[in-house]
Each structure stands twice: as structure tokens, then as C-alpha cells.
Design a protein around this motif. Sequence first.
Motif, PDB file in Angstrom:
ATOM      1  N   HIS A  13       8.032  -5.029 -10.397  1.00 11.24           N
ATOM      2  CA  HIS A  13       7.579  -3.985  -9.472  1.00 11.24           C
ATOM      3  C   HIS A  13       7.443  -2.634 -10.167  1.00 11.24           C
ATOM      4  O   HIS A  13       6.396  -2.003 -10.114  1.00 11.24           O
ATOM      5  CB  HIS A  13       8.537  -3.856  -8.294  1.00 11.24           C
ATOM      6  N   THR A  14       8.498  -2.178 -10.830  1.00 13.22           N
ATOM      7  CA  THR A  14       8.500  -0.837 -11.406  1.00 13.22           C
ATOM      8  C   THR A  14       7.787  -0.852 -12.757  1.00 13.22           C
ATOM      9  O   THR A  14       8.357  -1.242 -13.763  1.00 13.22           O
ATOM     10  CB  THR A  14       9.935  -0.320 -11.576  1.00 13.22           C
TER      11      THR A  14
ATOM     12  N   LEU B  67      -0.338  -3.765  -7.437  1.00 15.17           N
ATOM     13  CA  LEU B  67      -1.069  -4.827  -8.133  1.00 15.17           C
ATOM     14  C   LEU B  67      -1.291  -6.018  -7.206  1.00 15.17           C
ATOM     15  O   LEU B  67      -2.394  -6.589  -7.152  1.00 15.17           O
ATOM     16  CB  LEU B  67      -0.298  -5.261  -9.384  1.00 15.17           C
ATOM     17  N   ALA B  68      -0.257  -6.394  -6.463  1.00 12.95           N
ATOM     18  CA  ALA B  68      -0.378  -7.527  -5.546  1.00 12.95           C
ATOM     19  C   ALA B  68      -1.446  -7.262  -4.482  1.00 12.95           C
ATOM     20  O   ALA B  68      -2.236  -8.156  -4.140  1.00 12.95           O
ATOM     21  CB  ALA B  68       0.975  -7.807  -4.895  1.00 12.95           C
ATOM     22  N   LYS B  69      -1.485  -6.038  -3.965  1.00  8.23           N
ATOM     23  CA  LYS B  69      -2.488  -5.700  -2.952  1.00  8.23           C
ATOM     24  C   LYS B  69      -3.908  -5.861  -3.507  1.00  8.23           C
ATOM     25  O   LYS B  69      -4.800  -6.355  -2.811  1.00  8.23           O
ATOM     26  CB  LYS B  69      -2.263  -4.265  -2.465  1.00  8.23           C
TER      27      LYS B  69
ATOM     28  N   ASP C 281       1.024  -4.712 -19.380  1.00  2.92           N
ATOM     29  CA  ASP C 281       0.365  -3.585 -18.710  1.00  2.92           C
ATOM     30  C   ASP C 281      -0.266  -4.088 -17.417  1.00  2.92           C
ATOM     31  O   ASP C 281      -1.059  -5.034 -17.429  1.00  2.92           O
ATOM     32  CB  ASP C 281      -0.700  -2.980 -19.636  1.00  2.92           C
ATOM     33  N   SER C 282       0.084  -3.445 -16.301  1.00  3.97           N
ATOM     34  CA  SER C 282      -0.399  -3.914 -15.006  1.00  3.97           C
ATOM     35  C   SER C 282      -1.917  -3.746 -14.866  1.00  3.97           C
ATOM     36  O   SER C 282      -2.581  -4.563 -14.214  1.00  3.97           O
ATOM     37  CB  SER C 282       0.322  -3.176 -13.870  1.00  3.97           C
TER      38      SER C 282
ATOM     39  N   MET D 225       8.201  -4.933   2.780  1.00  2.00           N
ATOM     40  CA  MET D 225       7.034  -4.341   2.122  1.00  2.00           C
ATOM     41  C   MET D 225       6.276  -5.394   1.315  1.00  2.00           C
ATOM     42  O   MET D 225       5.040  -5.376   1.258  1.00  2.00           O
ATOM     43  CB  MET D 225       7.482  -3.196   1.216  1.00  2.00           C
ATOM     44  N   ALA D 226       7.014  -6.296   0.690  1.00  2.01           N
ATOM     45  CA  ALA D 226       6.375  -7.355  -0.091  1.00  2.01           C
ATOM     46  C   ALA D 226       5.551  -8.269   0.804  1.00  2.01           C
ATOM     47  O   ALA D 226       4.429  -8.664   0.462  1.00  2.01           O
ATOM     48  CB  ALA D 226       7.437  -8.152  -0.845  1.00  2.01           C
ATOM     49  N   THR D 227       6.095  -8.620   1.956  1.00  2.00           N
ATOM     50  CA  THR D 227       5.373  -9.494   2.886  1.00  2.00           C
ATOM     51  C   THR D 227       4.089  -8.828   3.371  1.00  2.00           C
ATOM     52  O   THR D 227       3.033  -9.463   3.461  1.00  2.00           O
ATOM     53  CB  THR D 227       6.278  -9.841   4.077  1.00  2.00           C
ATOM     54  N   GLU D 228       4.173  -7.518   3.665  1.00  2.00           N
ATOM     55  CA  GLU D 228       2.991  -6.795   4.122  1.00  2.00           C
ATOM     56  C   GLU D 228       1.901  -6.759   3.047  1.00  2.00           C
ATOM     57  O   GLU D 228       0.708  -6.717   3.361  1.00  2.00           O
ATOM     58  CB  GLU D 228       3.376  -5.364   4.507  1.00  2.00           C
ATOM     59  N   ALA D 229       2.309  -6.777   1.775  1.00  4.46           N
ATOM     60  CA  ALA D 229       1.340  -6.743   0.674  1.00  4.46           C
ATOM     61  C   ALA D 229       0.786  -8.127   0.352  1.00  4.46           C
ATOM     62  O   ALA D 229      -0.015  -8.269  -0.575  1.00  4.46           O
ATOM     63  CB  ALA D 229       1.993  -6.147  -0.572  1.00  4.46           C
TER      64      ALA D 229
END
Length: 601
Positions: free
Chosen positions: A529-530, A539-541, A507-508, A566-570
Motif C-alpha cells: 500500500h505505502t 493502483l488497485a482502483k 515502482d507502482s 477502504m480496500a473493499t471499496e477499491a
Amino acid sequence: MGFKQDTLWEEAEKTLSVRTGKEPPLDAGSLTHQLEVHQIELEMQNEELRASQLEIEKSREKYFELYDLAPVGYLTLSEKGLITELNLTAAGFLGVERKSLINRPFSRFLDRDFQDTFYLHIREAFRSFTKQTCELALKRHDGAAIHVQLDSVGVSINGQNIVRAALTDINERMRAEKALKTAHEELEQRVQERTADLKEAHDRLKAEVATREEMEERLRQSEKMEAVGTLAGGIAHDFNNMLAAVIGFTEMAIDDSEPGNSAVARAHDHVLKAAFRGRDLVNQILAFSRKSYPDVVPLQLTPLIKETVKLLRASLPSTVEIDVKIKTTSDTVLADPSQMQQVIMNLCTNAGFAMRATGGGRLTITVRDAGLSHSTLPAGLEPGPYLLFSVKDTGTGLKSEVIKRIFDPFFTTKEPGQGTGMGLAVTYGIVKSIHGDITVRSVPGKGTTFKIFIPQAEPAVQSDEIALDEIPHGTGLILFVDDDEALVEWGRTTLRRLGYKVVGVTDSLDALRIFMDNPGKFDVVITDHTMPALTGLDLAKELVKVRPDIPVILCTGYSETASPEMATEAGIKEFLLKPLAKRDLAEAIRRVLDKNGPPRE
């Protein structure tokens, strides 16, 4: 029962005195009176017995109505999965007389594709002693299939663990879902018909053949993109999760196999190769739906054909004979391996389907030098050496009006639910993308032959061997997050074997709370991710807000929903596509740890 206890003793004493001679014997009247008393007593006892039997019969009828005639199938399973008790409804589901089912394994009545689901379900029922639910396909004794929902709970009786289970018929729901799918296909067909009408109207307005062909190609590409994009978005994530489990646990099995067991090693290698092929196919479909160009490599067709035929053999009827003929000086072409396997699978599967109506036949796969001259070169092909790959069947054949539309997307001669009409359309697009050509010739009642002309390439050394370089290990604490319990189990075991300590979470939101409790103790976070509630990106953010230097590795089975940008931006350090091999994950962890410094104490 009708007499006081002392009266009975008096009667007994009188009888005894007669036998011993202490008193004169009773007269006939007294004996008659005693017999009448005993008769009354016996009648009262019989009356009470009849009343008890009546109550038992009432209880038995009530039990029969509530248990045996219930609309739900009830059964009891032992720890070994044996049926120890069941009602008539459950026996009716299985199509076998009830007494013949006692002490037989329930798994024997399951469709093979649902065996693992059942075993995991029962194991969890015994482990947690809480209600567990899954859906299964029962294989009845008469060969019919019935879909049911299995609700189970583990219980302990006198120290013995059993499972109480209920079977609910869900065929009506399945039929409703099928009807919904059919309605969707009919809608797609109407859309296609409407599109065809628009195309015909447009063609009438265009007099030049070149302009008309250009518009047809645009329309064809648009339909391909829409269909393949829908397919990719619908199944890619779940299918990649399945493949991730297959690849991960197969690699574990390889690690745990006893050295020298060549048969087991070969079996595991075959499973792993097939799973990697499946991964490549999904990635190819995703890439195709985004209209991207796959990487091509020098590829030998012969090993690929033989491997694909092995996979096909299990799905084709035993009445279909497969004949492979390889006669060429060089079978090397420039193509994507997964795409070429898709071409082989599509053509051979269609050929096998065409021979079902005839009860079987011969499937002939041929590879030879084309031997084309300028006069025999198909239109649109550049001069040069070509390889001819053909698939021939002895099936029902095709009519001329069908051949004219055979490469159109969504066009199919199969019944609803048996085909999407995309197989040959995708095959056509793949062949054209490698600068080849495909033709079809068919005679109704005698069979069909597909011929593919592919430019030959310079031979190159091929290798399907899995890399044997040492997989990097390490130390540190890793937070592993995925909503699929099987993948969490794989991740936990794999990472521990690589030397890491692991906290696995499904669970995230729980993962975020665990991290917030002590942000400094984790060295790496690996997340899917999903996921419900909180996606991997979100979650990463949140993690980066708390601790900007935390290395996060994002995994996804469908890259369109989370791109590398998008991953890099997060603040994510690594972006990986599922399914993952152990090496992929180990190398990614090593990269982020090397960049971030040694693990924290």
C-alpha cells in the motif's frame, strides 16, 4: 647532449687507435680537453636529472595534498572486500595506522548492525558499476563509533574488478538530528507539565474522590493513546517491512536446508519464532493505539518467560545474573502472548538498566501461587486464585517521589534518548486489562521489586509449533508490486516455488504501465500500500477500471492508512497485514483464484 653524434664517434676512434697502436697516442693536452668535454656533458645530464626530480617532488606534494589530506576518506576495495589502498583521512576515520590496514577486510571496522547493509552495498556496486550510497557506523580501533556516508562505484582495471569508495563524516548531521529529537522531547515534556498543571487545577475544583479518579484515568488514557499512536504510525510500516524480509527469507532458508541438519533447523525455527513475536508486538501496539481489546487465550507463563529470558540475555550486561524460579501448581493465565512478553521485557529491561550503575547484580524472576486471602487481596481485585509474577533487581533503587509517578506516561528517570517513559505505563495498562494488579516496592541503594497478580485460568495445552499442513500451490501469472527490493525478491522467489510465474516491480507507476500493456495476461496482482507516486489503493482502483475482474491482494504494514473497508471499496479481494508468512500469501492467492476461476492461458 651538447655534442653531435659524429663528434662522439671521432673521439671514440682516436681512443681506439691509441689502444691498437695504429696511430701515435694523444698528448696530455688532448686528453685534458676530452675530460673537460665529458665533465661538461655529465654536468648537463645531472642538471636534467635534478630538474626531473624536482618535478617528481612537486607532483608528489600535489598528490599528497589532493589525496592524503582531502577532507573525505578515499579507499579502494577488492572483490573480497579487502582494503588495497586508502588515504590518511580514511585511516584516521578507522583509528589505525595506514600500513596496518592494507589487505584487511573493511567489514571488520563496521558495527555489527551495519554488516548486511555494507555487503548489499558492495554487491550492488560490483553488479551495476554505478554509484551506490549508504550510511554506516564505523567501529574505531579505540572503541569509539563514527557515522559515515559511503559512496562507491565499481570499476574494472585490466580485467580486475575493484571498488573506489569515499567516506564522508556525517556525525554533525547525526548530532543535529539528535538535537532535534531532544528538542521534540523537551516539547513533549512541556506539554506534559502543562497537562499536569491543568489536571491539578481541575482536581482542586472536584471534591469527590470518585470524580477525580475518573478524570485522571481519562487523562492517562488520552496520553497513552497519543504516545502509542505516534509510535505506531512512525515505525509500524518500516518495521513490518523489515520483519517481512526476515520471515520470508528465513522460510526460504528452511526450505533450502539440507534434511537432517537439526542444528540449522533449530536455528531457523528460533529466528522464525522471534520474528513472529516481533510481528505480534507491532500488531499489539497498533491495536492498543486504536483502543481496541486484544484477544486473550489460555497462556502458560513458564515457556514464555524462558523464551524471553533468552532474548534478554544478549542485551543485558554479562555482570547481571538471571535467576528464574518457578513454583506453582498452574502457570496458566488468560492473556495475550505478545502483551505478556511485552510486560516481561519492560520489567526486566528496566531492572537491567537499574543495575548498570552498580556494575551488575542479580535479576530474580519468580512465578508462584499468590495464596491471597480476603484480608491480603489487593484493592480492586476480585476473590479467586491468583498467580504472582515478580521481577526483583539489586540495583540503585527508587525514591518515594519517583515511585508515586512511576506508572505515569512519559515519566522516566533515564537520560534523554535512553527511554520514552512509556514502558511501565503500557505495562500497567496491560495488567489492568487482564483484571490483574501491579505493585512496586523499592529501597534506595538495595533494589526494586515489581509484583504482578494475575488471575489463574484452567490449564490448556500450549503449542508453539508451526503448522505443518501442506501449503497450497497453483499456476498462473502474478504481478508483485512493492517499493522494497528485498521484499520483491522474496515475493518473486516464494511465488515461483509455489508454482506461479511472477513479474516483480518496485515502482507502482511501472506496474500500472506493465498491466496496461496487456491487462488480460495477469491472473492476480499483489501490491504493497505505502509506495511513492501511487499508493496500493490508488493502483488497485486504476487496475479495476481497466479490468474489473482482476483479483487484487493489498498488503500493508500499517493498517490505519488502509482499512479493509477502504480496500473493499477499491475492488480489492484480499487485505493482508505485513509481515507475511509464506502460508498467509499462498492461502490468500488460492482463495482469490478459486473465486475467480482457473488461471488464464
